[in-house]
Scaffold this motif. Structure first.
Motif, short mmCIF file in Angstrom:
data_model
loop_
_atom_site.label_atom_id
_atom_site.label_comp_id
_atom_site.label_asym_id
_atom_site.label_seq_id
_atom_site.Cartn_x
_atom_site.Cartn_y
_atom_site.Cartn_z
N ALA A 1 -16.50 5.50 9.94
CA ALA A 1 -17.42 4.63 9.11
C ALA A 1 -17.20 3.09 9.44
O ALA A 1 -15.95 2.76 9.92
CB ALA A 1 -17.06 4.79 7.76
N ALA A 2 -18.15 2.47 9.73
CA ALA A 2 -18.08 1.00 10.08
C ALA A 2 -17.20 0.08 9.32
O ALA A 2 -16.42 -0.63 9.93
CB ALA A 2 -19.33 0.36 10.09
N GLU A 3 -17.03 0.47 7.89
CA GLU A 3 -16.16 -0.36 7.20
C GLU A 3 -14.60 0.12 7.40
O GLU A 3 -13.65 -0.72 7.21
CB GLU A 3 -16.38 -0.07 5.67
CG GLU A 3 -16.11 1.28 5.24
CD GLU A 3 -17.48 2.12 5.19
OE1 GLU A 3 -17.86 3.27 4.68
OE2 GLU A 3 -18.51 1.54 5.95
N ASP A 4 -14.25 1.34 8.25
CA ASP A 4 -12.94 1.61 8.59
C ASP A 4 -12.71 1.20 9.94
O ASP A 4 -11.64 1.41 10.40
CB ASP A 4 -12.92 3.19 8.44
CG ASP A 4 -12.93 3.68 6.94
OD1 ASP A 4 -12.85 2.70 5.89
OD2 ASP A 4 -13.37 4.84 6.91
N LEU A 5 -13.44 0.56 10.52
CA LEU A 5 -13.17 0.17 11.96
C LEU A 5 -13.10 -1.30 11.82
O LEU A 5 -14.27 -2.05 11.70
CB LEU A 5 -14.00 0.68 13.14
CG LEU A 5 -13.58 0.50 14.45
CD1 LEU A 5 -12.69 1.63 14.62
CD2 LEU A 5 -14.83 0.83 15.49
N MET B 1 0.75 2.19 12.08
CA MET B 1 1.57 1.70 10.84
C MET B 1 1.06 1.77 9.43
O MET B 1 -0.01 1.99 9.17
CB MET B 1 1.56 -0.16 11.13
CG MET B 1 2.32 -0.65 10.02
SD MET B 1 2.62 -2.53 10.18
CE MET B 1 0.75 -2.65 9.80
N ASP B 2 2.26 1.98 8.46
CA ASP B 2 1.76 2.56 7.04
C ASP B 2 1.41 1.10 6.46
O ASP B 2 2.11 0.20 6.50
CB ASP B 2 2.89 3.18 6.49
CG ASP B 2 2.74 3.57 4.99
OD1 ASP B 2 1.74 4.11 4.97
OD2 ASP B 2 3.45 2.86 4.06
N VAL C 1 -3.06 4.48 6.71
CA VAL C 1 -2.51 4.37 8.27
C VAL C 1 -3.48 3.31 9.10
O VAL C 1 -4.59 3.65 9.10
CB VAL C 1 -1.96 5.70 8.84
CG1 VAL C 1 -1.70 5.26 10.14
CG2 VAL C 1 -1.45 6.31 8.21
N TRP C 2 -2.70 2.33 9.59
CA TRP C 2 -3.54 1.45 10.39
C TRP C 2 -3.28 1.72 11.85
O TRP C 2 -2.01 1.64 12.30
CB TRP C 2 -3.11 -0.15 10.06
CG TRP C 2 -3.93 -0.84 8.83
CD1 TRP C 2 -4.96 -0.17 8.24
CD2 TRP C 2 -3.45 -1.85 8.10
NE1 TRP C 2 -5.06 -0.93 7.22
CE2 TRP C 2 -4.19 -1.75 7.14
CE3 TRP C 2 -2.15 -2.82 8.22
CZ2 TRP C 2 -4.16 -2.93 6.18
CZ3 TRP C 2 -1.99 -3.59 7.47
CH2 TRP C 2 -2.94 -3.79 6.42
N GLU C 3 -4.19 2.40 12.60
CA GLU C 3 -4.07 2.65 13.97
C GLU C 3 -4.75 1.83 14.72
O GLU C 3 -5.79 1.64 14.74
CB GLU C 3 -4.49 4.22 14.03
CG GLU C 3 -4.27 4.69 15.45
CD GLU C 3 -4.87 5.93 15.91
OE1 GLU C 3 -4.08 7.03 15.59
OE2 GLU C 3 -6.27 6.02 15.98
N THR C 4 -3.78 0.79 15.57
CA THR C 4 -4.33 -0.39 16.13
C THR C 4 -4.18 -0.33 17.70
O THR C 4 -3.09 0.03 18.09
CB THR C 4 -3.39 -1.59 15.81
OG1 THR C 4 -3.69 -1.60 14.40
CG2 THR C 4 -4.02 -2.79 16.46
N LYS D 1 -8.80 2.30 10.08
CA LYS D 1 -8.13 2.57 8.78
C LYS D 1 -8.20 3.81 8.39
O LYS D 1 -9.54 4.35 8.34
CB LYS D 1 -8.60 1.63 7.70
CG LYS D 1 -8.27 1.87 6.29
CD LYS D 1 -9.16 1.09 5.35
CE LYS D 1 -8.66 1.54 3.86
NZ LYS D 1 -9.57 0.84 2.78
N ILE D 2 -6.97 4.57 8.45
CA ILE D 2 -7.13 6.16 8.12
C ILE D 2 -6.68 6.52 7.01
O ILE D 2 -5.21 5.88 6.69
CB ILE D 2 -6.25 6.79 9.17
CG1 ILE D 2 -6.97 6.53 10.82
CG2 ILE D 2 -6.36 8.24 9.35
CD1 ILE D 2 -5.99 6.95 11.95
#
Length: 256
Positions: free
Chosen positions: A33-37, A142-143, A110-113, A55-56
């Protein structure tokens, strides 16, 4: 199909994430979803972005599995607490859903960057970037609640001497916009939709007044208990006219 309909067509931009899932142990392609990227709107494309964050929302069982198979570090994480959000609450109210109230059902965030870090100790010894202090692409997980680092991985192919970042996300814009995100049908047809809504309301109001017209009544005819009459078909309502013709007491509005 879900990404094409709700991503590019309506929202303006759809995103696909192509990666190797550690749990499925195979390449996987999913829609995001666009709001999660999370990407800066000043960027023009994904290849030139300095940082891309996904954003997971991860269930507790999936988090434990990821730790068990070694995809994440075995670190202590606190149970996440629900954080009320006005936007999410409005969307849930429109959709008719309610969030879970059990604390144990709250998912981890979880933030996967995909970012660039200067980690010289993780650069291969024979690389041209060794000891140069040049940030290279890494994948950091990262949590959100505890700020604990779950994983840091090299984000370039092992045989790539230029250490170029892997392409994990693909963007599908409907109409390219001035910023990073595209323009969808909801944006393009927004003014037309407002005009159509206004036209429908005017048509409904005109039909209502045509079937149930309003009017004006003289003060002389207001001696009865009420001046609001809602008559059923075939029903007659007595009205006090003071001896004058009823046409001189009650009149329709001069417009339709």
């Amino acid at each position: 199909s879900h990404m094409l309909l709700w991503g590019p067509y309506f929202g303006g931009t759809g995103f696909k994430k192509i990666y190797r899932c550690p749990m499925k142990r195979r390449p996987t392609s999913v829609s995001v979803a666009a709001e999660d990227l999370i990407v800066s709107n000043t960027e023009k494309d994904l290849r030139s972005c300095g940082r891309i964050t996904h954003k997971i929302l991860m269930r507790s069982s999936v988090m434990k599995r990821m730790k068990l198979i070694g995809a994440y570090r075995d670190v202590e994480l606190t149970q996440p607490s629900p954080t009320p959000n006005a936007v999410d609450a409005k969307i849930q109210a429109i959709q008719g859903t309610t969030p879970s109230t059990r604390p144990e059902d709250q998912p981890f965030t979880v933030w996967e960057t995909q970012c660039e870090l200067d980690l010289d100790e993780f650069i291969p010894a024979g690389s041209q970037f060794k000891g140069e202090g040049i940030p290279l692409p890494f994948l950091v997980s990262m949590d959100k609640d505890t700020r604990a680092i779950l994983a840091i991985r090299r984000d370039w192919n092992e045989d790539d001497e230029e250490c170029e970042r892997r392409r994990m996300y693909v963007r599908y814009p409907y109409v390219p916009g001035p910023g990073f995100y595209g323009t969808g049908l909801l944006n393009i047809l927004g003014n037309c939709s407002a005009a159509m809504t206004a036209a429908w309301r005017e048509a409904l109001d005109a039909g209502m007044y045509a079937n149930f017209p309003a009017g004006m009544i003289a003060k002389l005819g207001g001696r009865q208990n009420t001046s609001e009459f809602r008559l059923a078909p075939g029903q007659f309502q007595p009205i006090e006219t003071g001896g004058l013709p009823i046409g001189q007491i009650v009149s329709h509005l001069p417009f339709r």
